[in-house]
Structures are given as C-alpha cells and as structure tokens.
Motif scaffolding. Sequence first.
Motif, PDB file in Angstrom:
ATOM      1  N   LEU A   1       0.830  -1.205   0.000  1.00 54.98           N
ATOM      2  CA  LEU A   1       0.000   0.000   0.000  1.00 54.98           C
ATOM      3  C   LEU A   1       0.866   1.258   0.000  1.00 54.98           C
ATOM      4  N   ALA A   2       1.874   1.284   0.859  1.00 54.26           N
ATOM      5  CA  ALA A   2       2.726   2.471   0.969  1.00 54.26           C
ATOM      6  C   ALA A   2       3.461   2.724  -0.343  1.00 54.26           C
ATOM      7  N   ALA A   3       4.072   1.671  -0.893  1.00 58.21           N
ATOM      8  CA  ALA A   3       4.854   1.851  -2.124  1.00 58.21           C
ATOM      9  C   ALA A   3       3.940   2.242  -3.280  1.00 58.21           C
ATOM     10  N   THR A   4       2.744   1.662  -3.331  1.00 58.21           N
ATOM     11  CA  THR A   4       1.806   1.976  -4.416  1.00 58.21           C
ATOM     12  C   THR A   4       1.370   3.437  -4.341  1.00 58.21           C
ATOM     13  N   LEU A   5       1.006   3.888  -3.157  1.00 60.78           N
ATOM     14  CA  LEU A   5       0.551   5.277  -3.028  1.00 60.78           C
ATOM     15  C   LEU A   5       1.696   6.243  -3.317  1.00 60.78           C
TER      16      LEU A   5
ATOM     17  N   LEU B   1      -4.311  -2.153  -9.619  1.00 60.02           N
ATOM     18  CA  LEU B   1      -3.301  -2.902  -8.867  1.00 60.02           C
ATOM     19  C   LEU B   1      -4.013  -3.625  -7.729  1.00 60.02           C
ATOM     20  N   THR B   2      -3.829  -4.934  -7.680  1.00 55.72           N
ATOM     21  CA  THR B   2      -4.501  -5.783  -6.697  1.00 55.72           C
ATOM     22  C   THR B   2      -3.488  -6.183  -5.629  1.00 55.72           C
ATOM     23  N   ILE B   3      -3.812  -5.851  -4.381  1.00 57.99           N
ATOM     24  CA  ILE B   3      -2.886  -6.128  -3.266  1.00 57.99           C
ATOM     25  C   ILE B   3      -3.461  -7.237  -2.393  1.00 57.99           C
ATOM     26  N   SER B   4      -2.606  -8.157  -1.978  1.00 57.64           N
ATOM     27  CA  SER B   4      -3.033  -9.139  -0.989  1.00 57.64           C
ATOM     28  C   SER B   4      -1.851  -9.504  -0.094  1.00 57.64           C
ATOM     29  N   SER B   5      -2.083 -10.473   0.777  1.00 56.54           N
ATOM     30  CA  SER B   5      -1.079 -10.797   1.778  1.00 56.54           C
ATOM     31  C   SER B   5      -1.290 -12.225   2.250  1.00 56.54           C
ATOM     32  N   ALA B   6      -0.216 -12.846   2.688  1.00 60.61           N
ATOM     33  CA  ALA B   6      -0.303 -14.211   3.203  1.00 60.61           C
ATOM     34  C   ALA B   6      -0.743 -14.248   4.661  1.00 60.61           C
ATOM     35  N   GLY B   7      -0.628 -13.119   5.349  1.00 56.26           N
ATOM     36  CA  GLY B   7      -0.809 -13.094   6.796  1.00 56.26           C
ATOM     37  C   GLY B   7      -2.116 -13.701   7.259  1.00 56.26           C
ATOM     38  N   LYS B   8      -3.240 -13.291   6.627  1.00 54.49           N
ATOM     39  CA  LYS B   8      -4.563 -13.735   7.087  1.00 54.49           C
ATOM     40  C   LYS B   8      -4.860 -15.143   6.578  1.00 54.49           C
TER      41      LYS B   8
ATOM     42  N   TRP C   1       5.011 -12.885   9.421  1.00 54.21           N
ATOM     43  CA  TRP C   1       5.987 -13.118   8.362  1.00 54.21           C
ATOM     44  C   TRP C   1       6.085 -11.934   7.393  1.00 54.21           C
ATOM     45  N   LYS C   2       5.005 -11.187   7.304  1.00 58.45           N
ATOM     46  CA  LYS C   2       4.980  -9.995   6.444  1.00 58.45           C
ATOM     47  C   LYS C   2       5.347 -10.315   4.987  1.00 58.45           C
ATOM     48  N   ILE C   3       4.611 -11.249   4.417  1.00 57.72           N
ATOM     49  CA  ILE C   3       4.753 -11.512   2.989  1.00 57.72           C
ATOM     50  C   ILE C   3       3.454 -11.078   2.308  1.00 57.72           C
ATOM     51  N   GLY C   4       3.560 -10.071   1.451  1.00 60.78           N
ATOM     52  CA  GLY C   4       2.419  -9.579   0.684  1.00 60.78           C
ATOM     53  C   GLY C   4       2.767  -9.529  -0.784  1.00 60.78           C
ATOM     54  N   TRP C   5       1.822  -9.095  -1.599  1.00 60.33           N
ATOM     55  CA  TRP C   5       2.113  -9.006  -3.033  1.00 60.33           C
ATOM     56  C   TRP C   5       1.144  -8.079  -3.752  1.00 60.33           C
ATOM     57  N   ILE C   6       1.560  -7.705  -4.945  1.00 54.72           N
ATOM     58  CA  ILE C   6       0.739  -6.871  -5.833  1.00 54.72           C
ATOM     59  C   ILE C   6       0.744  -7.541  -7.194  1.00 54.72           C
TER      60      ILE C   6
ATOM     61  N   LEU D   1       2.739  -0.378 -14.196  1.00 51.28           N
ATOM     62  CA  LEU D   1       2.409   0.049 -12.832  1.00 51.28           C
ATOM     63  C   LEU D   1       3.271  -0.697 -11.812  1.00 51.28           C
ATOM     64  N   ILE D   2       3.448  -1.989 -12.039  1.00 49.90           N
ATOM     65  CA  ILE D   2       4.306  -2.773 -11.130  1.00 49.90           C
ATOM     66  C   ILE D   2       5.730  -2.201 -11.137  1.00 49.90           C
ATOM     67  N   ASP D   3       6.231  -1.823 -12.309  1.00 48.70           N
ATOM     68  CA  ASP D   3       7.571  -1.221 -12.386  1.00 48.70           C
ATOM     69  C   ASP D   3       7.639   0.059 -11.552  1.00 48.70           C
ATOM     70  N   ALA D   4       6.582   0.859 -11.642  1.00 49.26           N
ATOM     71  CA  ALA D   4       6.566   2.133 -10.894  1.00 49.26           C
ATOM     72  C   ALA D   4       6.600   1.849  -9.388  1.00 49.26           C
ATOM     73  N   VAL D   5       5.850   0.843  -8.955  1.00 47.97           N
ATOM     74  CA  VAL D   5       5.824   0.526  -7.518  1.00 47.97           C
ATOM     75  C   VAL D   5       7.168  -0.071  -7.086  1.00 47.97           C
ATOM     76  N   LEU D   6       7.738  -0.918  -7.943  1.00 47.91           N
ATOM     77  CA  LEU D   6       9.046  -1.515  -7.636  1.00 47.91           C
ATOM     78  C   LEU D   6      10.106  -0.432  -7.439  1.00 47.91           C
ATOM     79  N   ALA D   7      10.024   0.622  -8.265  1.00 51.03           N
ATOM     80  CA  ALA D   7      11.007   1.710  -8.153  1.00 51.03           C
ATOM     81  C   ALA D   7      10.997   2.306  -6.751  1.00 51.03           C
ATOM     82  N   VAL D   8       9.826   2.404  -6.143  1.00 51.28           N
ATOM     83  CA  VAL D   8       9.731   2.930  -4.773  1.00 51.28           C
ATOM     84  C   VAL D   8      10.078   1.843  -3.760  1.00 51.28           C
ATOM     85  N   LYS D   9       9.476   0.676  -3.940  1.00 50.11           N
ATOM     86  CA  LYS D   9       9.627  -0.425  -2.976  1.00 50.11           C
ATOM     87  C   LYS D   9      11.095  -0.771  -2.717  1.00 50.11           C
TER      88      LYS D   9
END
Length: 406
Positions: A119-123, A244-251, A258-263, A269-277
């Motif tokens: 969420l943070a990297a996407t925004l 962009l669809t965000i989810s997570s393994a936590g729930k 473990w803090k494993i999530g994904w987009i 768009l993924i490239d743009a988020v990766l640049a920040v992430k």
Amino acid sequence: MQDIPGAWRRTARGAGLLPPETSTGAAGIPAPTIFAEMTALAVRTGAINLGQGFPDEDGPAEVLEAARRAIADGANQYAPGRGVPVLREAIAAHQRRFYGLTPDPAREVLVTAGATEALAATLLALIDSPEDEVVVFEPYYDSYAACVALAGAKLVTVPLRWPHFQPDQGELERAVTDRTRIILVNDPHNPTGAVFSAAVREQVVRLAHRHDAWIVTDEVYEHLVFDEPHVPIATIPGAAERTLTISSAGKTFSTTGWKIGWITGPAALIDAVLAVKQFLTYVNGTPFQSAIAVGLGLPDAFFGGIAATLRAKRDLLGAGLAAAGLDVSVAAGSYFTVADAATLMDEGTDAGDFCRALPERSGVVAIPLTAFVSPGHRADYATLVRFAACKRTDVIAEASRRLSSA
Ligand code: PMP
Ligand code: GLN
C-alpha cells in the motif's frame, strides 16, 4: 536547530496520531497505532485480546515446515527484488485458479513486505501532486490515511453506515472527480466486515474510467468470505488495465508475523511501484516467500476450510455479543464483527472511552471504530466497536461470558 522533517508530521497527523493543530516547534510524540495501544493494554491487564487482528493458532503445518526447511537449506540471503520466482509463479497460478486472471509472473507480480508495504509503495509511486485525491471508503484501515498524507495527497472519504456498511452510490459518484488519482478499495472490508455489492464494484470501475483514475484494491481477506466467492475488481471488464490488486499471506495462512504480501497488475504500474519499494525494504523474508508458495498451492479444501472455520467463529462471537446486550452487524467477510455498544456506554463517553475501560471492566479488549475515521467524522461512529473473531473458540466463548457478566 531545524524542525523535525515534514513527512513525519504529515504522516502522524494524517493517521490522526497528532492533533491537527500541532504545527512547528517541538516534535511531539505520535500516539501508537490503535492496534499497538490495544494489544499493549491486553498484555498489561491480562484481558482477552479481541482487538488487534491476528490469529491465536498456527496456520497449515506444511507452510510452517516449508519455512523451516528453507532456512535449513540456506535460503537466508536477499531475495530478488520482485520476489523469489517460485512465489511469483505461485501468486500468478493462484490468481488464475481462483479468479481466471493471468498475470505474468516475470513482470506483473511484485512481492512486498506485507500488504502494508504494498500500500505504501503503491501510493508513493502513483501519487503525483499535492492536488491528487485518493478516494477511500470510511471507516478505513489506519495506514491508508497515513500513507496518503505521507505521499502528500488528499484523502477523500465515502461513508459506510451502520449496519450494512454499503456505500451510497450517489455519494461515491460525487466523491470521484477529475482530481481523483486513485480509488482505493478494501474488500472484504476492515473494520466493518462488509463485502461490497457487485453494483458498487462495477461503479468503481465505471468511475475510474470516466475520470481516468487508477484502482488499487486491498484484498487481504480474499479467502475469508462467508456467503459468496470473492470477486476481485480486476476481473470486471475494463478494470485490469488500470488496477493494482494487493493481498497478503498473513490472514490466509495465519502468518501475520511473516509480512509476505504481493501486488499484481499491469507491468508498467508494477515497475513504478518496484522503483519505490526497492528503497523502502528493498526485499524481505526470503525463506518465508518460498513457504508461502507452498501455501498458495494447497488444495481447495484448505481455502474452503478457513472460511468455514472463521464463519463459525463469527457466529459464536455474534451470539456472544448479542447475549451481552450489543446490537451486532453480521459480517460477510474478514476477521471482524462490528457491534453497537450504546446500551453499555455511559453518557457522554464514546467508543474510544468504552474500549479503553473495557479491559478493567470486563477483561476484554476491542477496537473503537472511531480509530478508523477522520477526526471530523468520529461522532458518526461514536458507539461502534470492532471485535476480532480470529481467535480460538474457547477464547471467544470466555470473552462472551465476561462481556455478559460485566
Ligand atoms: N490491509 C488491511 C485491510 C488489513 O487488515 C491489514 C492487516 N491486517 C493490512 C492491510 C496489512 O497487512 P500485512 O500484515 O500483510 O501488512
Ligand atoms: N490488520 C490488523 C487489524 O486490523 C492490525 C495490523 C497492525 O497492527 N498493523 O487489526
């Protein structure tokens, strides 16, 4: 000496952790998030923690064992920036298996440090100017307002009202304008437990087209729905190219630590988020990534089983809250049930006061809905309280007994 930098203050204020009037001068100490505050209160008082949403039982043994094995096998150094290939492939296969979506694991999948970093990297990646607006349903998960403020944009809210928490479509229509950069949709919804109607999902896509906005979805509770199968907005015709669809393994796998999530979404768009992430965490959790790949490949019975188990816990919790005199909104998904505690609240107090007193009074911790809304809207949610159902049945039963006898 220089003042403390602005992003810190913007974020804390956006999240409601600093009063709006705090300006320059001493740094001020931001309050902890409501989840940290309430879990600390549970630990201090020994109360049952139906506050912060984390399960009190381990997830599937295969997944836990896969992580142990990965560590033993030496998967202990940095992962590739987009995530370990086996997990990216498993995420793509999961999107295909459950939703018929076909992201390319090489370019259209990004592994993140939980949904929180996603969420943070996407925004941060998609917001361009201080004039940009991000439309969210309110109440909203706490990090939304904080990250929108951190990215320097404006939060625009569409209210979800007790007891069904579906938006008014006229209000949604008026909230989205040519200034809207992103429509951010959390479905199934935390804190209300709502699952949005097909009409709402389709309207989000229509409005995003009309105003040329991106859609960002937070679907961390995708497998915890009780009535109908989950429908990602990206599956609606015309949505995929701007979502962009965000989810997570936590729930899903009871691995919130473990803090494993994904987009998943369009490569650009993924490239743009990766640049920040890459400058936030760079990468995280190498051995956990391959273990979650094992989890995503578990048979259908696993995914159906976690929803059925949580549905039964929702019912148990709902019955306990009703027996204690609360008015209950029946959740369609997520870890949570919202109840109106007006009958138990003293005059002149709100859900925040009620929840801060509840551990001493009843030995139970819960979260006030006022923590999920902008300061000016707290009065509209003043008697509503969120209880987590993702706990052992004996724990829920004991919490219910305590609430009834208090
Ligand atoms: N979004 C929502 C709606 C959540 O409830 C949560 C956490 N529980 C998150 C995001 C954060 O997920 P993660 O722990 O994977 O960062
Ligand atoms: N998502 C969890 C909840 O809603 C809390 C996660 C956190 O504490 N950041 O309760």
